[in-house]
Design a protein around this motif. Sequence first.
Motif, PDB file in Angstrom:
ATOM      1  N   ALA A 134       8.057  -0.612  -8.155  1.00  0.00           N
ATOM      2  CA  ALA A 134       8.563  -1.421  -7.155  1.00  0.00           C
ATOM      3  C   ALA A 134       7.666  -2.026  -6.202  1.00  0.00           C
ATOM      4  O   ALA A 134       7.509  -3.219  -6.119  1.00  0.00           O
ATOM      5  CB  ALA A 134       9.766  -0.691  -6.011  1.00  0.00           C
ATOM      6  N   ALA A 135       6.444  -1.319  -5.970  1.00  0.00           N
ATOM      7  CA  ALA A 135       5.589  -1.627  -5.204  1.00  0.00           C
ATOM      8  C   ALA A 135       4.382  -0.832  -5.175  1.00  0.00           C
ATOM      9  O   ALA A 135       4.419   0.479  -5.569  1.00  0.00           O
ATOM     10  CB  ALA A 135       5.745  -1.656  -3.710  1.00  0.00           C
ATOM     11  N   VAL A 136       3.153  -1.366  -4.941  1.00  0.00           N
ATOM     12  CA  VAL A 136       1.725  -0.578  -4.726  1.00  0.00           C
ATOM     13  C   VAL A 136       1.800  -0.514  -3.188  1.00  0.00           C
ATOM     14  O   VAL A 136       1.617  -1.395  -2.641  1.00  0.00           O
ATOM     15  CB  VAL A 136       0.604  -1.135  -5.514  1.00  0.00           C
ATOM     16  CG1 VAL A 136      -0.665  -0.446  -5.547  1.00  0.00           C
ATOM     17  CG2 VAL A 136       0.957  -1.424  -6.916  1.00  0.00           C
ATOM     18  N   VAL A 137       1.485   0.673  -2.715  1.00  0.00           N
ATOM     19  CA  VAL A 137       1.662   0.701  -1.382  1.00  0.00           C
ATOM     20  C   VAL A 137       0.344   1.340  -0.777  1.00  0.00           C
ATOM     21  O   VAL A 137      -0.260   2.242  -1.184  1.00  0.00           O
ATOM     22  CB  VAL A 137       2.644   1.897  -0.780  1.00  0.00           C
ATOM     23  CG1 VAL A 137       2.773   1.906   0.602  1.00  0.00           C
ATOM     24  CG2 VAL A 137       3.974   1.347  -1.355  1.00  0.00           C
ATOM     25  N   ASP A 142      -4.079  -1.800  10.181  1.00  0.00           N
ATOM     26  CA  ASP A 142      -3.689  -2.932  10.754  1.00  0.00           C
ATOM     27  C   ASP A 142      -3.109  -3.725   9.697  1.00  0.00           C
ATOM     28  O   ASP A 142      -3.869  -4.442   8.905  1.00  0.00           O
ATOM     29  CB  ASP A 142      -5.083  -3.682  11.306  1.00  0.00           C
ATOM     30  CG  ASP A 142      -4.622  -5.107  12.174  1.00  0.00           C
ATOM     31  OD1 ASP A 142      -3.607  -5.416  11.897  1.00  0.00           O
ATOM     32  OD2 ASP A 142      -5.433  -5.406  12.658  1.00  0.00           O
ATOM     33  N   PRO A 143      -1.801  -3.731   9.458  1.00  0.00           N
ATOM     34  CA  PRO A 143      -1.309  -4.544   8.202  1.00  0.00           C
ATOM     35  C   PRO A 143      -1.328  -6.089   8.410  1.00  0.00           C
ATOM     36  O   PRO A 143      -1.762  -6.673   7.485  1.00  0.00           O
ATOM     37  CB  PRO A 143       0.297  -4.239   8.499  1.00  0.00           C
ATOM     38  CG  PRO A 143       0.169  -2.788   8.977  1.00  0.00           C
ATOM     39  CD  PRO A 143      -0.855  -2.802  10.066  1.00  0.00           C
ATOM     40  N   LEU A 168       3.256  -8.374  -0.030  1.00  0.00           N
ATOM     41  CA  LEU A 168       2.798  -9.594  -0.633  1.00  0.00           C
ATOM     42  C   LEU A 168       3.449  -9.543  -2.158  1.00  0.00           C
ATOM     43  O   LEU A 168       3.480  -8.391  -2.746  1.00  0.00           O
ATOM     44  CB  LEU A 168       1.146  -9.512  -0.874  1.00  0.00           C
ATOM     45  CG  LEU A 168       0.314 -10.128   0.344  1.00  0.00           C
ATOM     46  CD1 LEU A 168       0.255  -8.579   1.199  1.00  0.00           C
ATOM     47  CD2 LEU A 168      -1.000 -10.297  -0.062  1.00  0.00           C
ATOM     48  N   ARG A 169       3.503 -10.527  -2.935  1.00  0.00           N
ATOM     49  CA  ARG A 169       3.955 -10.454  -4.181  1.00  0.00           C
ATOM     50  C   ARG A 169       3.118 -11.732  -4.979  1.00  0.00           C
ATOM     51  O   ARG A 169       2.644 -12.570  -4.455  1.00  0.00           O
ATOM     52  CB  ARG A 169       5.310 -10.578  -4.446  1.00  0.00           C
ATOM     53  CG  ARG A 169       5.972 -10.075  -5.748  1.00  0.00           C
ATOM     54  CD  ARG A 169       7.279 -10.202  -5.786  1.00  0.00           C
ATOM     55  NE  ARG A 169       7.784  -9.764  -7.100  1.00  0.00           N
ATOM     56  CZ  ARG A 169       9.118  -9.797  -7.494  1.00  0.00           C
ATOM     57  NH1 ARG A 169       9.978 -10.806  -7.001  1.00  0.00           N
ATOM     58  NH2 ARG A 169       9.533  -9.407  -8.582  1.00  0.00           N
ATOM     59  N   SER A 170       3.134 -11.364  -6.329  1.00  0.00           N
ATOM     60  CA  SER A 170       2.377 -12.678  -7.192  1.00  0.00           C
ATOM     61  C   SER A 170       2.747 -13.949  -7.045  1.00  0.00           C
ATOM     62  O   SER A 170       3.854 -14.084  -6.441  1.00  0.00           O
ATOM     63  CB  SER A 170       2.678 -12.112  -8.614  1.00  0.00           C
ATOM     64  OG  SER A 170       3.906 -12.701  -9.151  1.00  0.00           O
ATOM     65  N   ALA A 171       1.900 -14.796  -6.999  1.00  0.00           N
ATOM     66  CA  ALA A 171       2.315 -16.359  -6.880  1.00  0.00           C
ATOM     67  C   ALA A 171       3.494 -16.734  -7.658  1.00  0.00           C
ATOM     68  O   ALA A 171       4.064 -17.605  -7.127  1.00  0.00           O
ATOM     69  CB  ALA A 171       1.177 -17.200  -6.814  1.00  0.00           C
ATOM     70  N   GLU A 179       1.957  -3.625  -0.945  1.00  0.00           N
ATOM     71  CA  GLU A 179       2.540  -3.344   0.885  1.00  0.00           C
ATOM     72  C   GLU A 179       1.560  -2.694   1.454  1.00  0.00           C
ATOM     73  O   GLU A 179       0.884  -1.757   0.782  1.00  0.00           O
ATOM     74  CB  GLU A 179       4.014  -2.582   0.524  1.00  0.00           C
ATOM     75  CG  GLU A 179       5.086  -3.505   0.031  1.00  0.00           C
ATOM     76  CD  GLU A 179       6.190  -2.901   0.030  1.00  0.00           C
ATOM     77  OE1 GLU A 179       7.116  -3.331  -0.583  1.00  0.00           O
ATOM     78  OE2 GLU A 179       6.436  -1.619   0.138  1.00  0.00           O
ATOM     79  N   PHE A 180       1.175  -3.001   2.633  1.00  0.00           N
ATOM     80  CA  PHE A 180       0.341  -2.338   3.621  1.00  0.00           C
ATOM     81  C   PHE A 180       1.179  -1.728   4.655  1.00  0.00           C
ATOM     82  O   PHE A 180       1.923  -2.523   5.359  1.00  0.00           O
ATOM     83  CB  PHE A 180      -0.819  -3.421   4.057  1.00  0.00           C
ATOM     84  CG  PHE A 180      -1.562  -3.947   2.860  1.00  0.00           C
ATOM     85  CD1 PHE A 180      -2.600  -3.252   2.557  1.00  0.00           C
ATOM     86  CD2 PHE A 180      -1.331  -5.122   2.437  1.00  0.00           C
ATOM     87  CE1 PHE A 180      -3.394  -3.731   1.526  1.00  0.00           C
ATOM     88  CE2 PHE A 180      -2.041  -5.608   1.239  1.00  0.00           C
ATOM     89  CZ  PHE A 180      -2.987  -4.811   0.746  1.00  0.00           C
ATOM     90  N   VAL A 181       1.146  -0.272   4.883  1.00  0.00           N
ATOM     91  CA  VAL A 181       2.015   0.414   5.728  1.00  0.00           C
ATOM     92  C   VAL A 181       1.123   1.024   6.720  1.00  0.00           C
ATOM     93  O   VAL A 181       0.207   1.669   6.257  1.00  0.00           O
ATOM     94  CB  VAL A 181       2.862   1.255   4.888  1.00  0.00           C
ATOM     95  CG1 VAL A 181       3.621   2.189   5.883  1.00  0.00           C
ATOM     96  CG2 VAL A 181       3.621   0.729   3.936  1.00  0.00           C
ATOM     97  N   ARG A 182       1.489   0.888   8.080  1.00  0.00           N
ATOM     98  CA  ARG A 182       0.723   1.251   9.092  1.00  0.00           C
ATOM     99  C   ARG A 182       1.096   2.841   9.008  1.00  0.00           C
ATOM    100  O   ARG A 182       1.855   3.305   9.148  1.00  0.00           O
ATOM    101  CB  ARG A 182       1.113   0.713  10.284  1.00  0.00           C
ATOM    102  CG  ARG A 182       0.454   1.013  11.879  1.00  0.00           C
ATOM    103  CD  ARG A 182       0.796   0.555  12.964  1.00  0.00           C
ATOM    104  NE  ARG A 182      -0.027   0.408  13.866  1.00  0.00           N
ATOM    105  CZ  ARG A 182      -0.887  -0.701  14.437  1.00  0.00           C
ATOM    106  NH1 ARG A 182      -0.747  -1.562  13.668  1.00  0.00           N
ATOM    107  NH2 ARG A 182      -1.568  -0.585  15.303  1.00  0.00           N
ATOM    108  N   THR A 183      -0.436   3.436   9.210  1.00  0.00           N
ATOM    109  CA  THR A 183      -0.181   5.065   9.239  1.00  0.00           C
ATOM    110  C   THR A 183      -1.298   5.355  10.373  1.00  0.00           C
ATOM    111  O   THR A 183      -2.249   4.551  10.676  1.00  0.00           O
ATOM    112  CB  THR A 183      -0.642   5.678   7.989  1.00  0.00           C
ATOM    113  OG1 THR A 183      -2.004   5.214   7.633  1.00  0.00           O
ATOM    114  CG2 THR A 183       0.441   5.214   6.814  1.00  0.00           C
TER     115      THR A 183
END
Length: 246
Positions: A134-137, A142-143, A168-171, A179-183
């Motif tokens: 589904a996603a690379v996380v 700072d997302p 984000l996803r491919s064009a 996905e960038f997740v705040r931790t």
Amino acid sequence: MATRLVQINMKAHDDAALGRFWAEALGWGLDSEGPGVTNLEPVGFSYPDPTAVCIDLIARPEPKTVKNRVHLDLATTSTAHQEELIARLKDLGATLADVGQGDDVPWTVMADPEGNEFCVLEPRPIYRDTGPIAAVVVDCADPREMARFWGEATDWTVHEVTDDQATLRSAQGVGPYLEFVRTADTKTVWNRVHLDVRPYRGDDIAAEEARLRALGAGDPGVDQSAIHWTILTDPEGNEFCLLAPA
């Protein structure tokens, strides 16, 4: 000019054994380009293609000491599918993992046979057409800044940006999300899992490296004289590899 995410690089004590686990988990094929390297991609796949982000497993002796800052989220199509997938992954050697997620989340956190964390998600409409991943996380502080950098570094489309998450996803609108997740955690060691990007065929690799550096990419401070790719770091110090155009 732009790059695109083509694969993730995962360090492994036994790349062949871990490769067999992930090939079975994803229903993908596996190959090897040499000793200590196992390559995974969908059966019949023509690399590189935005419909999938492939996996390269590289043998390394260093032990895993902290939670990975990059992990995979696996997609499911129903509650029954989620339960079946979790049971199958356990049979393959995965275990349940506790990363502080609590007991009331609808997804299940697991670890592969070498302890790399990943999530089996409950069915979500957004991931209905991504394939098994589904996603690379990526964990981050700072997302918004990560979306700014990776949105300009690649030709992937930014879909959502908040203080807590960026997507984000491919064009082409296919394949998994990035996905960038705040931790609250901070990066303390070399990432055992990192992103690999490629420019397009015909692009100038030196010009692309210069462009990435102008956007905020940094130098990891390691000897790169023996490799034919370039290791850079994103604005939060996460290593990534700039591969040859293809």
